[in-house]
Design a protein around this motif. Structure first.
Motif, PDB file in Angstrom:
ATOM      1  N   TYR A 226      52.454  68.648  -4.492  1.00 40.28           N
ATOM      2  CA  TYR A 226      52.525  70.045  -4.096  1.00 40.28           C
ATOM      3  C   TYR A 226      51.377  70.860  -4.693  1.00 40.28           C
ATOM      4  O   TYR A 226      51.147  70.855  -5.907  1.00 40.28           O
ATOM      5  N   MET A 227      50.678  71.589  -3.820  1.00 38.66           N
ATOM      6  CA  MET A 227      49.730  72.586  -4.273  1.00 38.66           C
ATOM      7  C   MET A 227      50.516  73.842  -4.682  1.00 38.66           C
ATOM      8  O   MET A 227      51.618  74.093  -4.162  1.00 38.66           O
ATOM      9  N   PRO A 228      49.988  74.653  -5.597  1.00 42.97           N
ATOM     10  CA  PRO A 228      50.760  75.803  -6.095  1.00 42.97           C
ATOM     11  C   PRO A 228      50.986  76.897  -5.050  1.00 42.97           C
ATOM     12  O   PRO A 228      51.969  77.613  -5.124  1.00 42.97           O
ATOM     13  N   HIS A 229      50.086  77.021  -4.067  1.00 41.28           N
ATOM     14  CA  HIS A 229      50.228  78.088  -3.078  1.00 41.28           C
ATOM     15  C   HIS A 229      50.258  77.503  -1.666  1.00 41.28           C
ATOM     16  O   HIS A 229      51.289  77.492  -1.023  1.00 41.28           O
ATOM     17  N   SER A 230      49.112  77.047  -1.183  1.00 36.90           N
ATOM     18  CA  SER A 230      49.028  76.476   0.154  1.00 36.90           C
ATOM     19  C   SER A 230      48.159  75.230   0.121  1.00 36.90           C
ATOM     20  O   SER A 230      47.155  75.186  -0.586  1.00 36.90           O
ATOM     21  N   PHE A 231      48.565  74.220   0.909  1.00 32.33           N
ATOM     22  CA  PHE A 231      47.760  72.994   0.979  1.00 32.33           C
ATOM     23  C   PHE A 231      46.558  73.176   1.898  1.00 32.33           C
ATOM     24  O   PHE A 231      45.674  72.317   1.961  1.00 32.33           O
ATOM     25  N   TYR A 232      46.528  74.286   2.619  1.00 37.19           N
ATOM     26  CA  TYR A 232      45.549  74.484   3.698  1.00 37.19           C
ATOM     27  C   TYR A 232      44.414  75.360   3.193  1.00 37.19           C
ATOM     28  O   TYR A 232      44.471  76.586   3.277  1.00 37.19           O
ATOM     29  N   PRO A 233      43.361  74.761   2.635  1.00 40.76           N
ATOM     30  CA  PRO A 233      42.272  75.578   2.092  1.00 40.76           C
ATOM     31  C   PRO A 233      41.375  76.097   3.201  1.00 40.76           C
ATOM     32  O   PRO A 233      40.938  75.336   4.072  1.00 40.76           O
TER      33      PRO A 233
END
Length: 211
Positions: free
Chosen positions: A23-30
């Protein structure tokens, strides 16, 4: 392993994955805009100073609201379209602004059936790439589609500094790019009625209507 986030891949659905979730802390979609920003500034184009006026783009002048709906038309289901028409009926002079994707005449026919002037569906040709963020910045609110959310379209609207609204479809079809909105603290509405009411509230809080 699968890199994701808690919005795109809810923990309660972890058993449906064969991969181990990271899990990324905010969004996986950079999403970044550095290349576009550098090019736009070199060309003298800035989001804050669009080269075209609303009138140039066929949009209403003054305080009339512009609801942007730039996702592909195949993503627009009947229930969502009826919601859009409720928004137009709630805001005199407002328009839906969409891009020519092939379904524009069908949208206008349906608008007429809903008692809305078809001319309030404003159809634009695809925008020049170097100017598209500045042009989209004329929108007051971006209306996402809920069965299949926008991806780069949603990101573009955020880079254009336009408020964005979405309704998540129930898991396991929870739209992945909603995590973008959560990561920038924008609103995700859990029902059609809330979407309608809170969209109008959001509009009253935008700088253009507070000034």
């Amino acid at each position: 392993h699968l890199i994701s986030d808690r919005i795109s891949s809810p923990p309660e659905l972890v058993l449906g994955y064969t991969e181990k979730l990271v899990y990324m802390p905010h969004s996986f979609y950079p999403v970044g805009n550095l290349q576009t920003d550098r090019r736009d500034r070199a060309a003298g184009i800035a989001i804050e100073y669009p080269t075209k006026s609303r009138q140039d783009l066929g949009l209403p002048a003054g305080d009339a609201l512009v609801f942007a709906a730039f996702n592909d038309h195949y993503k627009v289901d009947p229930d969502l379209f009826r919601l859009w028409m409720r928004l137009l009926r709630s805001c005199n002079g407002s328009v839906i602004w969409t891009i020519r994707h092939g379904g524009q005449e069908s949208l206008r026919r349906q608008a007429a059936k809903e008692g809305v002037d078809p001319s309030r569906i404003v159809i634009a040709d695809p925008f020049p790439k170097a100017e598209h963020l500045a042009i989209k910045g004329h929108s007051d609110l971006f209306l996402d589609t809920h069965l299949y959310n926008g991806h780069s379209t949603t990101s573009d609207m955020l880079w254009a500094q336009v408020l964005s609204c979405s309704i998540p479809f129930p898991p396991p079809s929870l739209p992945r790019r909603l995590s973008i909105l959560f990561s920038v603290c924008l609103s995700i509405y859990r029902s059609i009625d809330l979407f309608l009411r809170l969209s109008l509230c959001l509009l009253t809080a935008t700088p253009r209507f507070l000034s």
